[in-house]
Design an enzyme around this catalytic site. Structure first.
Site, short mmCIF file in Angstrom:
data_model
loop_
_atom_site.label_atom_id
_atom_site.label_comp_id
_atom_site.label_asym_id
_atom_site.label_seq_id
_atom_site.Cartn_x
_atom_site.Cartn_y
_atom_site.Cartn_z
N CYS A 94 -35.30 -28.45 36.75
CA CYS A 94 -35.87 -29.21 35.63
C CYS A 94 -35.00 -29.06 34.38
CB CYS A 94 -37.32 -28.76 35.41
SG CYS A 94 -38.28 -29.95 34.49
N ARG A 143 -43.63 -33.17 33.75
CA ARG A 143 -42.86 -33.84 32.68
C ARG A 143 -41.39 -33.91 33.11
NH1 ARG A 143 -44.17 -33.77 27.14
NH2 ARG A 143 -42.15 -32.86 26.79
N HIS A 150 -40.16 -28.37 40.69
CA HIS A 150 -40.35 -26.92 40.49
C HIS A 150 -40.70 -26.20 41.79
CE1 HIS A 150 -40.09 -27.07 36.16
NE2 HIS A 150 -40.76 -28.21 36.22
N GLU A 192 -40.49 -23.19 42.33
CA GLU A 192 -41.09 -21.89 42.00
C GLU A 192 -42.61 -21.99 41.85
OE1 GLU A 192 -39.58 -23.83 39.92
OE2 GLU A 192 -40.49 -23.71 37.93
#
Lengths: 195, 332
Positions: free
Chosen positions: A81, A137, A172, A174
Site C-alpha cells: 500500500c 483506501r 494488505h 498482513e
C-alpha cells in the site's frame, strides 16, 4: 536448519505491528526500524501501509530518505500500500517523491475513501486457491513496466508485482489470514541471501 | 446486525479495524478549517478530525455542541489526501448517517459534543463507516466494541491540556485487561457481570491481554512529551485536540494565508501568512508532536522535538473543573 532471517519493518507509522506478527509466525525475526542506522544488517525490509505523506515527513530528517533509497535499490524489500507508493517510479493523485525502484505508476486513494474499502478473493499466480486481498483506501497501479511480473490483479490492474529483489502489493496481506504473500517474500529474501 | 464475518463483506469489521491499523504510530489532529488541515497534513498527521470548535473553545463558550457543518467537512476532504474524521453526538445516529453519506473515513461518537441520548449509544454495526468511541475503563470500552466500535480511545478530559485523566484511563484499561488474563474460565462470567460487558468480549481480552480493536489515546494531550507518555503507556496513536492551534484565552492561533482579496487590501503577497509568528508556532507544535509519536521511546529525539516545539496551550488543570462540567462523564 538455516538460521532465521532478520526482516526489518519500517515503523515510522502504519501497520508495522501486523507485519511483525505475520513475520514472527513464519519463523523470521522482525525488527522495527525507526532510524537510518537500524537498516544495517537486515536481510530484507517491509515498508508497511499507512499514510505515505506521513512517512515521507519522517524520512526527511537525518538523511533517512537517502539511506532508505540506497537500501531498497540493493536489498530485498516488500512494499504494501503506502510502501508500494514509496517504491514506485511515478506517483499520481498528488505527485510526491518516491524511490523509483519499481518501474510503475501508482495512483493514490484510487478506489475512493474508506466506505469503498473491500476484501476480494481472486485467482493469482501463487500456488493454492484464490488469494484474499484486503484493500483499504487502496492505491492503484495504473502502469506497470515491462520488467514487472504481475502476480495478481483487480479489474485488470496489477495488485501484486515482483521484479528482481522487490515485491509490492496494493492490498494488505498482513491483515488477512493468508500468509502466502509474506512466505513468497521470505523465499525471495532467502534466495538473495544464498546467492 | 452484528457482522464479525468478513468474507468479502463490505461492512466487515476487519476493514474497519484495518484502517485503524494504518493509523498506528501517528497523530490525529483536530482542525477547524482548511488552513489548519493543510498544516496538519504537511506536519505529518495521519488523519484530521474536522470540527467547528475544538474542545477548549466548547468548554469556554458553552452552548450545544453538534456535528460540524457538511460544507466545512467537504472543504477539508477536498483539501487533504489523508483520512478525514468527524464527530457526532453520543446516540445521534442521524448525524452519523449524514457523515457516512459525506464519506468521512471515521466517525467519532464523542463526549466532546453535547449528548443526544441519555441511554443509548449508536448501533455502529449498522454503518459501513468505522467508528471510534471514548472509554474511561475496560467495561466501557467493551460495551462500545459490542455496539460495533472499530477503535477505542481514552476519554481523558478534553480541551484542558492536562493529561492526567488520559493517563488515568489508559492505566485503568491496561490494569483491568491484565487482571483478566489470570482469571479461570469460571471466574470470567462474574468478571463480565462486574464489567457490565458481554462475556464473549471479556473472554477474548482474557486470552490475549489486549482489546480486540486498536487502542488509541485522547483528552488533554498538549505536548510532545504528553504524546510519548501515552504511547509508552500503551496507546497506539494519539489524538491531539486543542493543543496545536490554540493560544491563551482560548483563541486560535492565526494561521491564515492571504488570498488575492486580502493581499490587495494589506499590500501583501498571496500565500503569505497574516501572522507569521503564530503560524510558525502552530506548525512547530504539529511537527514536534508527530515526531514524538513516532520516536516515543527515544529520549534524545523527544528532547529535540520538545526544543523545536514553540509555546504550548495554557491549559486548565483538571482538578479545577467541577465534576458536573467534566465531558468524560458523558456516555456510560
Amino acid at each position: 536448519m538455516s538460521e532465521p532471517l532478520t526482516i526489518g519493518v519500517l515503523a515510522l507509522q502504519g501497520a508495522y505491528d501486523a507485519h511483525a506478527r505475520v513475520l514472527a509466525s513464519l519463523g523470521a525475526t522482525p525488527k522495527l526500524i525507526r532510524l537510518p542506522a537500524e537498516l544495517d544488517g537486515l536481510d530484507g525490509l517491509i515498508i508497511p501501509g499507512g499514510e505515505s505523506t506521513t512517512m515521507l515527513k519522517s524520512l526527511e530528517r537525518d538523511g533517512f530518505y537517502e539511506a532508505l533509497e540506497a537500501f531498497v535499490h540493493t536489498t530485498p524489500t516488500f512494499g504494501t500500500c503506502a510502501g508500494a507508493i514509496l517504491l514506485a517510479s511515478d506517483v499520481a493523485n498528488s505527485t510526491q517523491r518516491s524511490f523509483a525502484a519499481l518501474d510503475m505508476t501508482v495512483e493514490r486513494n484510487a478506489y475512493g475513501r474508506q466506505n469503498d474499502s473491500k476484501i476480494l478473493h481472486e485467482p493469482s499466480a501463487l500456488p493454492g486457491g484464490p488469494l484474499e486481498m484486503v484493500f483499504i483506501r487502496a492505491p492503484r497501479i495504473s502502469r506497470a513496466g515491462a520488467g514487472l511480473e504481475v502476480l495478481a490483479t483487480r479489474d485488470g490492474d496489477p495488485t501484486l508485482v515482483r521484479a528482481g529483489h522487490l515485491l509490492a502489493a496494493t492490498f494488505h496481506p498482513e491483515l488477512g489470514h493468508d500468509t502466502r504473500v509474506h512466505q513468497l517474500f521470505l523465499d525471495l529474501v532467502r534466495q538473495k541471501k544464498n546467492e | 446486525m452484528a457482522d464479525y464475518a468478513n468474507n468479502g463483506n463490505h461492512s466487515g469489521l476487519r476493514l474497519k479495524t484495518g484502517l485503524a491499523e494504518m493509523l498506528k504510530g501517528g497523530v490525529i489532529m483536530d482542525v477547524m478549517d482548511v488552513d489548519q488541515a493543510i498544516i496538519a497534513e504537511q506536519a505529518g498527521a495521519v488523519a484530521v478530525m474536522a470540527l467547528e470548535r475544538v474542545p477548549a473553545m466548547i468548554r469556554a463558550q458553552g452552548g450545544v455542541a453538534r456535528m460540524s457543518h457538511p460544507t466545512m467537512i467537504k472543504a477539508i476532504q477536498k483539501a487533504v489526501s489523508i483520512p478525514v474524521m468527524a464527530k457526532v453526538r453520543i446516540g445521534h445516529f442521524v448525524e452519523a448517517q449524514i457523515l457516512e453519506h459525506l464519506a468521512v473515513d471515521f466517525i467519532d461518537e464523542s463526549e466532546v459534543l453535547t449528548p443526544a441520548d441519555e441511554l443509548h449509544h449508536i448501533d455502529k454495526h449498522a454503518f459501513t463507516t468505522p467508528f471510534v468511541c471514548g472509554a474511561k475503563d475496560l467495561g466501557e470500552a467493551l460495551r462500545r466494541i459490542a455496539e460495533g466500535a472499530a477503535m477505542i480511545r481514552t476519554k481523558g478530559e478534553p480541551g484542558t491540556g492536562d493529561v492526567i485523566h488520559a493517563v488515568k484511563h489508559m492505566r485503568k484499561i491496561t490494569s483491568e485487561m491484565k487482571a483478566l488474563t489470570v482469571l479461570t474460565e469460571q471466574e470470567l462470567y462474574a468478571a463480565a457481570k462486574e464489567l457490565r460487558a458481554p462475556y464473549e468480549l471479556v473472554a477474548m481480552v482474557a486470552k490475549t491481554g489486549q482489546l480486540p480493536v486498536p487502542n488509541f489515546s485522547a483528552g488533554g494531550i498538549a505536548t510532545p512529551a504528553d504524546a510519548a507518555l501515552m504511547m509508552q503507556l500503551g496507546a497506539q496513536t494519539v489524538f491531539v485536540g486543542s493543543g496545536i492551534f490554540m493560544k491563551e484565552g482560548n483563541i486560535r492561533l492565526d494561521v491564515h494565508l492571504h488570498d488575492s482579496e486580502s493581499a490587495a487590501l494589506f499590500g501583501a503577497k498571496v500565500g503569505d501568512p497574516f501572522n507569521p509568528e503564530e503560524r510558525a508556532e502552530a506548525e512547530s507544535r504539529a511537527k514536534a508532536i508527530v515526531r514524538a509519536a513516532t520516536h516515543f521511546n527515544n529520549p534524545a529525539i523527544l528532547t529535540e522535538a520538545s526544543e523545536e516545539c514553540l509555546g504550548a496551550m495554557k491549559g486548565l488543570a483538571v482538578g479545577m473543573i467541577e465534576e458536573a462540567d467534566m465531558m468524560q462523564n458523558r456516555g456510560w
